[in-house]
Every structure is written in structure tokens, then in C-alpha cells.
Design a protein around this motif. Structure first.
Motif, PDB file in Angstrom:
ATOM      1  N   CYS A 110       0.923  -1.186  -0.087  1.00  0.00           N
ATOM      2  CA  CYS A 110       0.021   0.158   0.003  1.00  0.00           C
ATOM      3  C   CYS A 110       0.784   1.352  -0.093  1.00  0.00           C
ATOM      4  CB  CYS A 110      -0.800   0.054   1.169  1.00  0.00           C
ATOM      5  SG  CYS A 110      -2.224  -1.203   1.101  1.00  0.00           S
ATOM      6  N   HIS A 125      -4.198  -3.790  -7.841  1.00  0.00           N
ATOM      7  CA  HIS A 125      -3.961  -3.319  -6.319  1.00  0.00           C
ATOM      8  C   HIS A 125      -5.112  -1.957  -6.067  1.00  0.00           C
ATOM      9  CE1 HIS A 125      -1.984  -2.493  -2.469  1.00  0.00           C
ATOM     10  NE2 HIS A 125      -2.719  -1.490  -2.621  1.00  0.00           N
ATOM     11  N   CYS A 146      -8.078  -3.018  -3.313  1.00  0.00           N
ATOM     12  CA  CYS A 146      -7.710  -2.398  -1.871  1.00  0.00           C
ATOM     13  C   CYS A 146      -8.429  -1.110  -1.830  1.00  0.00           C
ATOM     14  CB  CYS A 146      -6.066  -2.113  -2.065  1.00  0.00           C
ATOM     15  SG  CYS A 146      -5.762  -1.167  -0.277  1.00  0.00           S
ATOM     16  N   CYS A 190      -6.372   2.169  -0.510  1.00  0.00           N
ATOM     17  CA  CYS A 190      -5.618   2.658  -1.707  1.00  0.00           C
ATOM     18  C   CYS A 190      -6.844   3.429  -2.811  1.00  0.00           C
ATOM     19  CB  CYS A 190      -4.850   1.937  -2.368  1.00  0.00           C
ATOM     20  SG  CYS A 190      -3.254   1.540  -1.372  1.00  0.00           S
TER      21      CYS A 190
HETATM   22 ZN   LIG Z   1      -3.503  -0.600  -0.843  1.00  0.00          ZN
END
Ligand SMILES: [Zn+2]
Lengths: 210, 159
Positions: B3, B27, B31, B34
Motif C-alpha cells: 500500500c 491493487h 484495495c 488505496c
Molecule cells: Zn492498498
């Protein structure tokens, strides 16, 4: 680089004959080095708006920003004989500009009142404010907008010097972290975290307006 | 990628300055933290857009040209000053020599001396350069007036 160049290219009103096509700025600068005045004029036209705006966001003063932007070009012209094409022209230009802006900030720090950010807003001489021109806003909307703009300027101004320069180059001059790293002589990773921290600070401090 | 590595890429991503690698894209999709940060930075940047750019004033080029010319004139004056002092000294010593010759009444050896036209001012002379500098100062005074006008224009032109 491409974004600054294309942005600057778009505002070049009349490209000088024989110059615009196919030459990099570094190559144009090498022509300045051997005494080609029109090459210098070309670079001034290409970057004057970028320089005035960089200086405006650094100094918050329209008249000062023009003086400082001119000083950048004077220094470029003065040091033309020592220009090496190994340095990317915009990197060199912004190094000159950041040095001048920092020196100006240091020179005027003492004379500056507490809140220098509101220098030209509203203008103390004319009593006008900068966004009254938009007739579509109600008085209340205009006031809110003015407050928001003042907050943006104040919070950018309040950032530590390097974060402030990095954000101005990134947000308003469309430079990526590689170019900013070159100008500030920092590593790319240091520049990345500098920018991330700066935007984090701005987000927190401006959260009421977001 | 972790992250914190992703987060440092977010300012460039939000500004559209760098291509997103498939890895980063994956990602951010997976996520929420993020993705949320990216959205925050986008909103912050959009707010910063309200501080709009300034157009260079119409006098920018004229003033820059004047500053370049003034600097060139100063350089020339400095350069002339350096070579003119010895030249003046030589001329002066010759005049003294001639004067001494005249005083001695030894007129036969004295070549005819033409009066030196000191007030004839041509460009490139030290006195001419000083006059050019004076003119530049006048020009600067005019620019100061333009400055005052400009500040008012900027105020109305810049939202
Ligand atoms: Zn992340």
C-alpha cells in the motif's frame, strides 16, 4: 516533459520560421548560445506563461511574478554561454526559477505582513476582488468562493518550502515526479513522498471545502 | 506491491501524468484503502484547480526587451570604460606634451592641433552610452506607470 512542452507549444502564437520544427528546447538553447536572438525569443514565447504562473503561485503577487519571470529569462540569457545540452532545458529553467523564487521569499519575509497570502485579494488599492467578475454568482456564492480560494492559497503557502514548490510544479505546471526530482535535486522516492505528504496536508487542511 | 508503495504513485496517477501499470491498477481495484486515497487526492486536486492561472500582461515582452537592452548597454559601457581610460590618459598626455611645446614657444615642431569635439555624441561612445542609460531610466519610469495600470487589470482579469 511532454505535457509542459505541449502545453507551452499550444500557446506559442507565431512559431519562428525554421525553429519550431523538430528541434528540442536544448537544441534551440544551443542556438541561443551561438548568438541566435530569434532562438531566445522562441524560448521566451514558449515558456513565459509557465514562468509567470509559477512565480505567481510562489509570490502571490501579479506584478512581482512578471518581474521574477523576466529575471528568469535574463538569467538564462546571461548564462547562455555556459549552457550544456546535457541538462534538459526545462530542468535548467525551473532550477533558475526555483532559486529566484526562494531568494525572493527570503528577501521579503521580514517586510511581509502576517498574512501575505491575501496581498492581492482583495486589492487594497482598487478595493476590487478577483472573482467579482463572474456575474453568474450571487453575492453569497461569490463570498463562499472567495473564502475557498483564499483558503487554497493560504494552505499552499503554508506548506514547507520544498513541498510547496513540488505541489506547484506538480499541480499547476503539470510536471511529473521525475522532472520535479531533477529540478529540486532530490531522489525520485524522496520526491514521491514529498508530494504525497503535501497533498495529504492539503486534503486535511482543506477538508471543509472538499 | 504494498500500500505505501502504491500511495506514493497516487499524486501522479490522480494528475494523469503517468501511465498506470496493470499491477497498480489491480491493487487499487482490490484495495479499498488505496482506492479511497486516490479519490481523496483527486478531490483535493480538483479543489486546487480553482486557483486559476494568470495571463502574462501585454507589456511582458516589451519590458523584457528593455531589460535586456539596458543590460547590454551597461555591459558595453563597462567594456568601453575599461578601454577608454587608457585611451583618454594617452590623449591627455599628448595634449599636455603639445601644451608644453606651445608654452615653450617652439611652434615649428608643433603639428596643427584640431579642437577635440567632445560634445559630438555618437552611439558607442562612453558619453553616448551614458545618455542611452538616462533614456532607459526614463523608459523605466514609464513602465512603473504601466505597472500600476496592470495591477488593476490583473485584478479584474484573474478570477
Ligand atoms: Zn492498498
Amino acid at each position: 516533459m511532454t505535457s509542459i512542452a505541449s502545453q507551452a507549444q499550444a500557446e506559442t502564437a507565431t512559431p519562428l520560421p525554421g525553429l519550431a520544427e523538430g528541434l528540442t528546447d536544448a537544441e534551440v538553447m544551443l542556438r541561443v548560445k551561438v548568438g541566435d536572438e530569434s532562438a531566445f525569443e522562441y524560448l521566451v514565447q514558449k515558456y513565459r506563461r509557465a514562468m509567470v504562473n509559477f512565480m505567481y503561485r510562489m509570490s502571490h503577487n501579479a506584478a512581482v511574478s512578471e518581474d521574477l519571470a523576466q529575471e528568469v529569462f535574463l538569467r538564462v540569457y546571461r548564462s547562455r554561454s555556459s549552457y550544456e545540452a546535457s541538462a534538459k532545458f526545462t530542468t535548467w529553467l525551473y532550477r533558475v526559477a526555483t532559486n529566484l523564487a526562494m531568494n525572493h521569499a527570503r528577501d521579503t519575509r521580514q517586510e511581509r505582513p502576517e498574512n501575505m497570502v491575501s496581498l492581492d485579494e482583495p486589492n487594497t488599492e482598487t478595493g476590487t476582488t478577483m472573482d467579482v467578475a463572474d456575474g453568474s454568482l450571487t453575492a453569497e456564492e461569490a463570498l463562499v468562493r472567495r473564502e475557498r480560494l483564499a483558503a487554497i492559497r493560504n494552505k499552499v503557502q503554508a506548506l514547507p518550502e520544498r513541498q510547496r514548490m513540488a505541489v506547484i510544479m506538480h499541480k499547476y505546471q503539470q510536471m511529473d515526479y521525475r522532472q520535479i526530482a531533477d529540478v529540486l535535486k532530490l531522489s525520485e522516492s524522496a520526491t514521491k513522498s514529498l508530494l504525497f505528504r503535501a497533498y495529504e496536508t492539503l486534503r486535511q487542511q482543506l477538508k471543509d471545502f472538499i | 506491491m504494498k500500500c505505501n508503495q502504491i500511495r506514493e504513485l497516487l499524486p501522479d496517477l490522480a494528475a494523469g501524468l503517468n501511465a498506470v501499470t496493470p499491477e497498480t491498477q489491480e491493487h487499487i481495484r482490490a484495495c479499498p484503502a488505496c482506492a479511497g486515497k486516490l479519490e481523496d487526492i483527486r478531490k483535493t486536486m480538483a479543489l486546487l484547480d480553482e486557483w486559476q492561472a494568470l495571463e502574462p500582461s501585454p507589456y511582458f515582452d516589451v519590458r523584457l526587451q528593455a531589460r535586456l537592452r539596458e543590460e547590454a548597454a551597461q555591459l558595453r559601457a563597462g567594456w568601453l570604460h575599461r578601454i577608454r581610460i587608457p585611451a583618454l590618459a594617452l590623449a591627455l598626455s599628448m595634449m599636455i606634451a603639445v601644451g608644453v611645446g606651445l608654452f615653450r614657444g617652439d611652434r615649428s615642431k608643433v603639428p596643427p592641433v584640431r579642437p577635440v569635439a567632445l560634445e559630438k555624441l555618437e552611439p558607442g561612445t562612453a558619453v553616448g552610452d551614458l545618455q542611452a542609460l538616462d533614456k532607459n531610466h526614463e523608459l523605466y519610469a514609464d513602465f512603473d506607470v504601466l505597472d500600476d495600470l496592470e495591477v488593476q487589470q490583473d485584478v479584474t482579469a484573474n478570477p
